[in-house]
Scaffold this motif. Structure first.
Motif, PDB file in Angstrom:
ATOM      1  N   CYS A 213       5.878   9.429  -7.390  1.00  0.00           N
ATOM      2  CA  CYS A 213       4.792   9.710  -6.451  1.00  0.00           C
ATOM      3  C   CYS A 213       5.223  10.901  -5.605  1.00  0.00           C
ATOM      4  CB  CYS A 213       4.528   8.504  -5.545  1.00  0.00           C
ATOM      5  SG  CYS A 213       3.995   7.026  -6.426  1.00  0.00           S
ATOM      6  N   ARG A 214       4.283  11.797  -5.343  1.00  0.00           N
ATOM      7  CA  ARG A 214       4.589  12.984  -4.546  1.00  0.00           C
ATOM      8  C   ARG A 214       3.511  13.193  -3.499  1.00  0.00           C
ATOM      9  NH1 ARG A 214       3.806  17.259  -7.801  1.00  0.00           N
ATOM     10  NH2 ARG A 214       3.004  16.016  -9.488  1.00  0.00           N
TER      11      ARG A 214
ATOM     12  N   ALA B 143      -9.256  11.399  -3.479  1.00  0.00           N
ATOM     13  CA  ALA B 143      -9.821  10.160  -2.934  1.00  0.00           C
ATOM     14  C   ALA B 143      -9.572   9.025  -3.922  1.00  0.00           C
ATOM     15  CB  ALA B 143     -11.316  10.322  -2.671  1.00  0.00           C
ATOM     16  N   ASP B 144      -9.077   7.915  -3.402  1.00  0.00           N
ATOM     17  CA  ASP B 144      -8.792   6.752  -4.234  1.00  0.00           C
ATOM     18  C   ASP B 144     -10.038   6.306  -4.994  1.00  0.00           C
ATOM     19  OD1 ASP B 144      -7.119   4.747  -5.272  1.00  0.00           O
ATOM     20  OD2 ASP B 144      -7.681   3.349  -3.684  1.00  0.00           O
ATOM     21  N   SER B 145     -11.194   6.351  -4.354  1.00  0.00           N
ATOM     22  CA  SER B 145     -12.433   5.924  -5.022  1.00  0.00           C
ATOM     23  C   SER B 145     -12.779   6.843  -6.192  1.00  0.00           C
ATOM     24  CB  SER B 145     -13.598   5.864  -4.029  1.00  0.00           C
ATOM     25  OG  SER B 145     -13.823   7.142  -3.455  1.00  0.00           O
ATOM     26  N   ASP B 146     -12.504   8.144  -6.073  1.00  0.00           N
ATOM     27  CA  ASP B 146     -12.748   9.080  -7.182  1.00  0.00           C
ATOM     28  C   ASP B 146     -11.835   8.760  -8.367  1.00  0.00           C
ATOM     29  OD1 ASP B 146     -14.607  10.331  -5.572  1.00  0.00           O
ATOM     30  OD2 ASP B 146     -13.381  12.122  -5.204  1.00  0.00           O
ATOM     31  N   CYS B 147     -10.569   8.452  -8.092  1.00  0.00           N
ATOM     32  CA  CYS B 147      -9.627   8.114  -9.163  1.00  0.00           C
ATOM     33  C   CYS B 147     -10.011   6.799  -9.832  1.00  0.00           C
ATOM     34  CB  CYS B 147      -8.201   8.055  -8.623  1.00  0.00           C
ATOM     35  SG  CYS B 147      -7.581   9.661  -8.021  1.00  0.00           S
ATOM     36  N   ASN B 148     -10.509   5.848  -9.062  1.00  0.00           N
ATOM     37  CA  ASN B 148     -10.962   4.588  -9.646  1.00  0.00           C
ATOM     38  C   ASN B 148     -12.193   4.786 -10.523  1.00  0.00           C
ATOM     39  OD1 ASN B 148      -9.241   2.291  -8.955  1.00  0.00           O
ATOM     40  ND2 ASN B 148      -9.609   2.962  -6.855  1.00  0.00           N
ATOM     41  N   THR B 149     -13.045   5.733 -10.175  1.00  0.00           N
ATOM     42  CA  THR B 149     -14.186   6.060 -11.033  1.00  0.00           C
ATOM     43  C   THR B 149     -13.696   6.585 -12.375  1.00  0.00           C
ATOM     44  OG1 THR B 149     -15.638   6.503  -9.159  1.00  0.00           O
ATOM     45  CG2 THR B 149     -16.243   7.526 -11.265  1.00  0.00           C
ATOM     46  N   ILE B 150     -12.676   7.434 -12.353  1.00  0.00           N
ATOM     47  CA  ILE B 150     -12.100   7.951 -13.599  1.00  0.00           C
ATOM     48  C   ILE B 150     -11.570   6.798 -14.449  1.00  0.00           C
ATOM     49  CG2 ILE B 150     -10.145   9.253 -14.558  1.00  0.00           C
ATOM     50  CD1 ILE B 150     -10.618  11.301 -12.283  1.00  0.00           C
ATOM     51  N   ILE B 151     -10.840   5.876 -13.836  1.00  0.00           N
ATOM     52  CA  ILE B 151     -10.308   4.727 -14.582  1.00  0.00           C
ATOM     53  C   ILE B 151     -11.442   3.969 -15.256  1.00  0.00           C
ATOM     54  CG2 ILE B 151      -9.176   2.482 -14.344  1.00  0.00           C
ATOM     55  CD1 ILE B 151      -7.471   3.827 -12.070  1.00  0.00           C
ATOM     56  N   ASP B 152     -12.525   3.702 -14.516  1.00  0.00           N
ATOM     57  CA  ASP B 152     -13.680   2.991 -15.084  1.00  0.00           C
ATOM     58  C   ASP B 152     -14.295   3.755 -16.252  1.00  0.00           C
ATOM     59  OD1 ASP B 152     -13.364   0.957 -13.237  1.00  0.00           O
ATOM     60  OD2 ASP B 152     -14.957   1.693 -11.899  1.00  0.00           O
TER      61      ASP B 152
ATOM     62  N   CYS C  10       0.707   5.128  -6.448  1.00  0.00           N
ATOM     63  CA  CYS C  10       0.717   6.414  -5.752  1.00  0.00           C
ATOM     64  C   CYS C  10      -0.572   6.708  -4.980  1.00  0.00           C
ATOM     65  CB  CYS C  10       0.985   7.538  -6.745  1.00  0.00           C
ATOM     66  SG  CYS C  10       2.520   7.334  -7.683  1.00  0.00           S
ATOM     67  N   VAL C  11      -1.685   6.816  -5.679  1.00  0.00           N
ATOM     68  CA  VAL C  11      -2.929   7.251  -5.048  1.00  0.00           C
ATOM     69  C   VAL C  11      -3.366   6.286  -3.949  1.00  0.00           C
ATOM     70  CG1 VAL C  11      -5.351   7.874  -5.430  1.00  0.00           C
ATOM     71  CG2 VAL C  11      -3.623   8.464  -7.140  1.00  0.00           C
ATOM     72  N   ALA C  12      -3.231   4.989  -4.172  1.00  0.00           N
ATOM     73  CA  ALA C  12      -3.605   3.998  -3.161  1.00  0.00           C
ATOM     74  C   ALA C  12      -2.756   4.137  -1.899  1.00  0.00           C
ATOM     75  CB  ALA C  12      -3.485   2.587  -3.729  1.00  0.00           C
ATOM     76  N   ASN C  13      -1.614   4.806  -2.018  1.00  0.00           N
ATOM     77  CA  ASN C  13      -0.722   5.034  -0.885  1.00  0.00           C
ATOM     78  C   ASN C  13      -0.792   6.473  -0.366  1.00  0.00           C
ATOM     79  OD1 ASN C  13       0.430   2.367  -0.797  1.00  0.00           O
ATOM     80  ND2 ASN C  13       1.437   2.890  -2.727  1.00  0.00           N
ATOM     81  N   GLY C  14      -1.849   7.196  -0.717  1.00  0.00           N
ATOM     82  CA  GLY C  14      -2.057   8.542  -0.201  1.00  0.00           C
ATOM     83  C   GLY C  14      -1.208   9.620  -0.833  1.00  0.00           C
TER      84      GLY C  14
ATOM     85  N   PHE D  77      -2.441  11.150 -11.754  1.00  0.00           N
ATOM     86  CA  PHE D  77      -3.498  11.781 -10.973  1.00  0.00           C
ATOM     87  C   PHE D  77      -2.933  12.889 -10.102  1.00  0.00           C
ATOM     88  CE2 PHE D  77      -5.219   7.439 -11.531  1.00  0.00           C
ATOM     89  CZ  PHE D  77      -6.425   7.765 -12.139  1.00  0.00           C
ATOM     90  N   VAL D  78      -3.690  13.990 -10.007  1.00  0.00           N
ATOM     91  CA  VAL D  78      -3.418  15.075  -9.075  1.00  0.00           C
ATOM     92  C   VAL D  78      -4.733  15.409  -8.379  1.00  0.00           C
ATOM     93  CG1 VAL D  78      -1.488  16.057 -10.388  1.00  0.00           C
ATOM     94  CG2 VAL D  78      -3.812  16.888 -10.823  1.00  0.00           C
TER      95      VAL D  78
END
Length: 188
Positions: free
Chosen positions: A84-85, A92-101, A154-158, A175-176
């Protein structure tokens, strides 16, 4: 007529097609205009010494063996690492979750060329899955599961982050922030 999703890979090596499921149809209606997929190459050289062993809570041992160049959703992540970096800005965590879906809804096999990456873009988030050392075959369920790991660690932790499969066939997923360079770990 069922919607069809096309995911083309580097230099026309292959084109994977999947007919949409009911979930994919519903999601495609609301996100088709802003969700994109494509291809890229990793370009940001990072030192593999910064990789950490995947937490045991994410490791589930499975006795199923797979051919060296194939990955399945049942493959054991015991040899996987992550990093994680910090990033400014962060996706945005919600945007990354949309990608997962969206990736999970595709439900299709994939072939990824050596040193090539599939990219998945939505809003501020850019998800990726790369083959690092050799051409490999996998499926979108495997890719989505690894993206879930990168999101939760990572993403859920900012932060932005990458999961790396260091055992053959080597790969990375993560994710980046949209438009950022993709990591490149020398694990070959």
């Amino acid at each position: 007529m069922k919607p069809v999703f096309f995911l083309s890979l580097i230099a026309g090596l292959t084109v994977s097609v999947a007919e949409g499921s009911e979930r994919a149809k519903r999601q495609a209606r609301w996100s088709r205009s802003s969700y994109e997929s494509g291809t890229a190459h990793p370009s940001l050289k990072l030192d593999k010494v910064d990789l950490k062993q995947l937490p045991e809570t994410l490791i589930q041992v499975d006795s199923k063996t797979t051919p060296a160049a194939a990955l399945s959703s049942r493959q054991s992540p015991a040899g996987n690492f992550y990093e994680c970096r910090n990033s400014n800005p962060v996706p945005a965590d919600s945007d990354c979750n949309t990608i997962i879906d969206e990736v999970l809804a595709l439900d299709q096999p994939l072939i990824v060329a050596t040193n090539a990456c599939l990219t998945f873009q939505y809003g501020t988030c850019w998800g990726f899955f790369c083959s690092l050392c050799q051409q490999l075959s996998t499926d979108t369920t495997f890719v989505a599961n690894e993206l879930v790991n990168a999101e939760s660690l990572c993403v859920a932790n900012g932060q932005i982050g990458t999961i790396v499969g260091a055992d053959a066939p080597q790969w990375q997923a993560g994710f980046v922030y949209q438009g950022s360079s993709l990591p490149d770990y020398d694990v070959c």
